[in-house]
Write an enzyme that holds these catalytic residues in place. Structure first.
Site, short mmCIF file in Angstrom:
data_model
loop_
_atom_site.label_atom_id
_atom_site.label_comp_id
_atom_site.label_asym_id
_atom_site.label_seq_id
_atom_site.Cartn_x
_atom_site.Cartn_y
_atom_site.Cartn_z
N TYR A 91 43.87 55.29 15.30
CA TYR A 91 43.66 55.96 16.58
C TYR A 91 43.94 57.45 16.53
O TYR A 91 43.96 58.12 17.55
CB TYR A 91 44.60 55.34 17.63
CG TYR A 91 46.00 55.25 17.10
CD1 TYR A 91 46.81 56.38 17.07
CD2 TYR A 91 46.49 54.09 16.55
CE1 TYR A 91 48.07 56.34 16.53
CE2 TYR A 91 47.74 54.03 16.00
CZ TYR A 91 48.54 55.16 16.00
OH TYR A 91 49.78 55.13 15.44
N ASP A 121 46.24 44.42 9.57
CA ASP A 121 45.17 45.32 9.12
C ASP A 121 45.43 45.77 7.68
O ASP A 121 45.29 46.96 7.35
CB ASP A 121 45.06 46.53 10.05
CG ASP A 121 43.75 47.31 9.82
OD1 ASP A 121 42.78 46.71 9.33
OD2 ASP A 121 43.72 48.52 10.12
N ILE A 181 43.90 65.04 6.12
CA ILE A 181 43.82 64.13 4.96
C ILE A 181 43.24 62.76 5.31
O ILE A 181 43.01 61.94 4.44
CB ILE A 181 45.19 63.95 4.25
CG1 ILE A 181 46.27 63.53 5.25
CG2 ILE A 181 45.59 65.22 3.52
CD1 ILE A 181 47.61 63.18 4.61
N GLY A 182 43.01 62.50 6.60
CA GLY A 182 42.42 61.20 6.93
C GLY A 182 42.47 60.89 8.41
O GLY A 182 42.94 61.68 9.21
N GLY A 235 43.49 57.53 11.01
CA GLY A 235 44.07 56.19 11.12
C GLY A 235 43.38 55.40 12.21
O GLY A 235 42.26 55.71 12.61
#
EC number: 2.7.11.22
Length: 288
Positions: free
Chosen positions: A15, A125, A10-11, A13
């Site tokens: 790292y 972030d 789903i993605g 991050g």
């Protein structure tokens, strides 16, 4: 890992790759897999930082870390799963979010960030992609890969933090002594993006980013930012821009909303509102 099945990417991050998976009871989780390239290197410092921070932070607006699995050549963090992120929601809502929705998300974001700051944690972030949302309209802050516990007074940190569009002018001009105001700047950028439906300062480079900020908020000077001259990348030959009226670049926000946004997006970090002060702002007085 036997506890989880049905992995779906789903993605990605800071790292690691993120997967959606289910346990034997059918509950959904987000699994962040961190590949340990070389055995002798051990776990990446960013991963250790995120784990130690998330284990300490317990708040309804911060994503929950349920489990840490140290498997062969990889580390797996098991987080609660949320349906989507704020970036995707803004993208499908043409022209910005409804004002009541934007207000609710902003308040939840501020509650989470105030909790972080009270516990001496900077996120560093914040951006719409790192704010997760579920079907009940709850917002949770995720991806603490760059977060760092801060001391008082502000220590010298790397300035290569925060995705460019949400990066504060003090960071862009090379400040390494920063604290909670850098997160507040990012929150202000996210607030404006929720209202407008598009990023407020979509810079292509650090210089372009600064110029976009100055063209809207005005070029810093000794009156609006007394210490600006001390920053390593400050240039006395910056083009001089006057600030624009807020209503020319922020649409559909009432006077109290614009007042709050203007206090978040102060050029001088020392003048920015704190998360705790922002929660008490009149803009939220009509919010249940």
């Amino acid at each position: 890992m036997e506890k989880y099945h049905g992995l779906e990417k789903i993605g990605e991050g800071t790292y690691g790759v993120v997967y959606k998976a289910q346990n034997s009871d059918g509950e959904s989780f987000a699994l962040k897999k961190i590949r340990l390239e070389k055995e002798d290197e051990g776990i990446p410092s960013t991963a250790i930082r995120e784990i130690s921070i998330l284990k300490e932070l317990r708040h309804s607006n911060i994503v929950k870390l349920y489990d840490v699995i140290h498997a062969k050549k990889r580390l797996i963090l098991v987080f609660e799963h949320l349906d989507q992120d704020l970036k995707k929601l803004i993208d499908v809502c043409d022209g910005g979010l409804e004002s009541v929705t934007a207000k609710s998300f902003l308040l939840q974001l501020l509650n989470g960030i105030a909790y972080c700051h009270e516990h001496r944690v900077l996120h560093r972030d914040l951006k719409p992609q790192n704010l997760l949302i579920n079907r009940e309209g709850e917002l949770k802050i995720a991806d603490f890969g760059l977060a760092r516990a801060f001391g008082i007074p502000a220590r010298r940190y790397t300035h290569e933090v925060v995705t460019l569009w949400y990066r504060a002018p003090d960071i862009l001009m090379g400040s390494k002594k920063y604290s909670t105001p850098i997160d507040i700047w990012s929150v202000g950028c996210i607030f404006a993006e929720m209202v407008n439906g598009r990023p407020l300062f979509p810079g292509a480079s650090e210089t372009d980013q600064l110029m976009r900020i100055f063209k809207i908020l005005g070029t810093p000077n000794s009156q609006n930012w007394p210490d600006v001259f001390k920053l390593p990348k400050y240039d006395p030959n910056f083009p001089v821009y006057n600030p624009l009226p807020w209503e020319t670049f922020i649409k559909g926000l009432d006077d109290t909303g614009i007042d709050l946004l203007s206090k978040m997006l102060k050029l001088d970090p020392n003048q920015r509102i704190t998360a705790k002060q922002a929660i008490e702002h009149p803009y939220f007085k009509e919010t249940n």
